[in-house]
Write a protein that holds these residues in place. Structure first.
Motif, PDB file in Angstrom:
ATOM      1  N   UNK A 117      -2.336   1.769  -6.952  1.00  0.00           N
ATOM      2  CA  UNK A 117      -2.652   1.953  -5.864  1.00  0.00           C
ATOM      3  C   UNK A 117      -4.334   1.557  -5.429  1.00  0.00           C
ATOM      4  N   UNK A 118      -4.903   1.698  -6.622  1.00  0.00           N
ATOM      5  CA  UNK A 118      -6.589   1.192  -6.419  1.00  0.00           C
ATOM      6  C   UNK A 118      -6.687  -0.277  -6.062  1.00  0.00           C
ATOM      7  N   UNK A 119      -5.738  -1.127  -6.435  1.00  0.00           N
ATOM      8  CA  UNK A 119      -5.795  -2.436  -6.110  1.00  0.00           C
ATOM      9  C   UNK A 119      -5.820  -2.689  -4.442  1.00  0.00           C
ATOM     10  N   UNK A 120      -5.420  -1.732  -3.950  1.00  0.00           N
ATOM     11  CA  UNK A 120      -5.384  -1.776  -2.361  1.00  0.00           C
ATOM     12  C   UNK A 120      -6.418  -1.017  -1.638  1.00  0.00           C
ATOM     13  N   UNK A 121      -7.478  -0.306  -2.169  1.00  0.00           N
ATOM     14  CA  UNK A 121      -8.426   0.330  -1.840  1.00  0.00           C
ATOM     15  C   UNK A 121      -9.363  -0.804  -1.007  1.00  0.00           C
ATOM     16  N   UNK A 122      -9.917  -0.417   0.226  1.00  0.00           N
ATOM     17  CA  UNK A 122     -10.746  -1.588   0.811  1.00  0.00           C
ATOM     18  C   UNK A 122      -9.942  -2.754   1.013  1.00  0.00           C
ATOM     19  N   UNK A 123      -8.768  -2.688   0.930  1.00  0.00           N
ATOM     20  CA  UNK A 123      -7.834  -3.935   1.585  1.00  0.00           C
ATOM     21  C   UNK A 123      -7.189  -3.735   2.915  1.00  0.00           C
ATOM     22  N   UNK A 124      -6.952  -4.528   3.608  1.00  0.00           N
ATOM     23  CA  UNK A 124      -6.244  -4.475   4.817  1.00  0.00           C
ATOM     24  C   UNK A 124      -5.010  -5.217   4.663  1.00  0.00           C
ATOM     25  N   UNK A 125      -3.724  -4.341   4.981  1.00  0.00           N
ATOM     26  CA  UNK A 125      -2.559  -4.729   4.855  1.00  0.00           C
ATOM     27  C   UNK A 125      -1.967  -5.125   6.114  1.00  0.00           C
ATOM     28  N   UNK A 126      -1.595  -6.263   6.514  1.00  0.00           N
ATOM     29  CA  UNK A 126      -1.042  -6.633   7.802  1.00  0.00           C
ATOM     30  C   UNK A 126       0.571  -6.474   7.646  1.00  0.00           C
ATOM     31  N   UNK A 127       1.177  -5.683   8.356  1.00  0.00           N
ATOM     32  CA  UNK A 127       2.536  -5.708   8.645  1.00  0.00           C
ATOM     33  C   UNK A 127       2.964  -6.658   9.553  1.00  0.00           C
ATOM     34  N   UNK A 128       3.719  -7.624   9.073  1.00  0.00           N
ATOM     35  CA  UNK A 128       4.205  -8.760   9.932  1.00  0.00           C
ATOM     36  C   UNK A 128       5.429  -8.248  10.565  1.00  0.00           C
ATOM     37  N   UNK A 129       5.656  -8.112  11.752  1.00  0.00           N
ATOM     38  CA  UNK A 129       6.882  -7.508  12.448  1.00  0.00           C
ATOM     39  C   UNK A 129       7.266  -8.293  13.557  1.00  0.00           C
ATOM     40  N   UNK A 130       8.706  -8.111  14.360  1.00  0.00           N
ATOM     41  CA  UNK A 130       9.062  -8.586  15.523  1.00  0.00           C
ATOM     42  C   UNK A 130       9.438 -10.136  15.237  1.00  0.00           C
ATOM     43  N   UNK A 131       8.415 -10.962  15.782  1.00  0.00           N
ATOM     44  CA  UNK A 131       8.930 -12.389  15.386  1.00  0.00           C
ATOM     45  C   UNK A 131       9.754 -12.881  16.474  1.00  0.00           C
ATOM     46  N   UNK A 132      10.346 -14.234  16.248  1.00  0.00           N
ATOM     47  CA  UNK A 132      11.040 -15.012  17.472  1.00  0.00           C
ATOM     48  C   UNK A 132      12.353 -14.921  17.081  1.00  0.00           C
ATOM     49  N   UNK A 133      12.905 -14.274  16.118  1.00  0.00           N
ATOM     50  CA  UNK A 133      14.556 -14.623  15.651  1.00  0.00           C
ATOM     51  C   UNK A 133      15.382 -13.706  16.742  1.00  0.00           C
TER      52      UNK A 133
END
Ligand SMILES: Nc1ncnc2c1ncn2[C@@H]1O[C@H](COP(=O)(O)OP(=O)(O)O)[C@@H](O)[C@H]1O
Ligand SMILES: [Mg+2]
Length: 312
Positions: A1-17
């Motif tokens: 978990x600690x490696x995600x501290x201060x990190x921004x995770x972008x959840x890529x969704x939707x899309x064009x399919x």
């Protein structure tokens, strides 16, 4: 978990399919899971402006919750590689291969993974195609586009006459496609997670669709398919299928979480149908159900998927 501290995770969704709506449901589910974990997550709806969005949101890791064209086929993975953003799941080549059902089958059959007989459809020569189908797969036969998901374009055709009438329009609608021998038996799907050290296979899920096969409606309408988990199959079939699926996963070069669909006949023979390199993560999807069976809820599953990502 600690490696995600201060990190921004972008959840890529939707899309064009054609699977956009499903992807939005997967994405929202992932967003909620990451928030439950206390991680910083932003939602990114993937469209033609995605590169600008990725830059302006300053994301450190991409959690890909896309399905189908541009999301599951190596395209978005290539863009993320170029931009230097680490991402969940398989790389460019494995994603592209897994998206192409016929290419996956060619690789599998060369490496000894059992696959069902199939014939490529040549729309410029329907009669020759019908002859090959008659000789190689027989009827009923299952039509499939090379690169679709969620059962889009998957059609069961019972006779040669019906197929002759259907093929011209089918080819116009779906482009490159093949006809596959119809396998009568149990419909199974097997989830695999590769954390870079070892491959773990989830309990096998047996799907009992109320429709004739596991079509789009059966996949995404609650109550249209019964899930049996672990699958009601003999112990030796479970062992053999789990071992085959691990090899099938490695043969395509997959990473992170993937799902391989398998049909098991009454005589114990089984065939791998296809690999899904970005399986659905909606509430009614298969992988979350498999994970639940071994006590892994959605937040922990999302974390496991993130943990597979190599961060340089
Ligand atoms: N050869 C086959 N024999 C019997 N049923 C099939 C066969 N191929 C596909 N199906 C049915 O169609 C569904 C969708 O096919 P699949 O190859 O998994 O494509 P996708 O899930 O990408 O649309 C399967 O889950 C199964 O119910
Ligand atoms: Mg499938």
């Amino acid at each position: 978990m600690s490696r995600y501290l201060n990190k921004t995770i972008g959840v890529l969704m939707g899309g064009m399919s054609s699977e956009r709506e499903i992807s939005l449901r997967s994405g929202v589910n992932v967003m909620n899971a990451l928030k439950t974990l206390g991680l910083r997550a932003v939602q990114i709806d993937v469209d033609r402006e995605v590169s600008q969005k990725l830059l302006s949101e300053k994301i450190d890791i991409a959690f890909i919750a896309l399905h189908g064209t541009y999301g599951e086929d190596g395209c978005i993975q290539g863009l993320l590689e170029v931009m230097g953003i680490p991402y969940t799941g398989s790389g460019v080549a494995a994603s592209a291969i897994a998206m192409d059902k016929l290419l996956s089958k060619k690789i599998w059959s060369a490496s000894g993974i059992p696959v069902a007989e199939s014939v490529e459809i040549d729309p410029s020569n329907i009669e020759a195609t019908l002859k090959k189908i008659g000789e190689n797969t027989g009827y009923p036969v299952v039509l499939k586009p090379y690169s679709e998901g969620s059962s889009v374009g998957v059609e069961l055709v019972k006779t040669e006459g019906e197929l002759r009438a259907r093929l011209p329009e089918y080819s116009r609608q779906f482009g490159l496609a093949f006809a596959e021998k119809y396998i009568k038996g149990k419909e199974l799907t097997v989830g695999v997670i590769d954390d870079g050290k070892e491959l773990t296979v989830f309990p096998i899920l047996e799907l009992r669709p109320k429709n004739e096969f596991y079509d789009f409606e059966a996949k995404y309408t609650q109550g249209m398919t019964d899930f049996v988990i672990p699958a009601a199959i003999p112990e030796e079939s479970t062992k053999a299928i789990q071992a085959t699926v691990k090899k099938a996963f490695r043969d395509l070069g997959l990473k992170g979480v993937a799902r391989i669909d398998v049909m098991l006949q009454d005589d114990g023979r089984y065939f791998c149908l296809e690999a899904n390199s970005l399986p659905g993560l909606t509430d009614t999807s298969d992988i979350p159900a498999m994970a639940r069976e071994v006590g892994i809820g959605m937040p922990e599953l999302a974390l496991r998927i993130l943990d597979c990502v190599e961060i340089k």
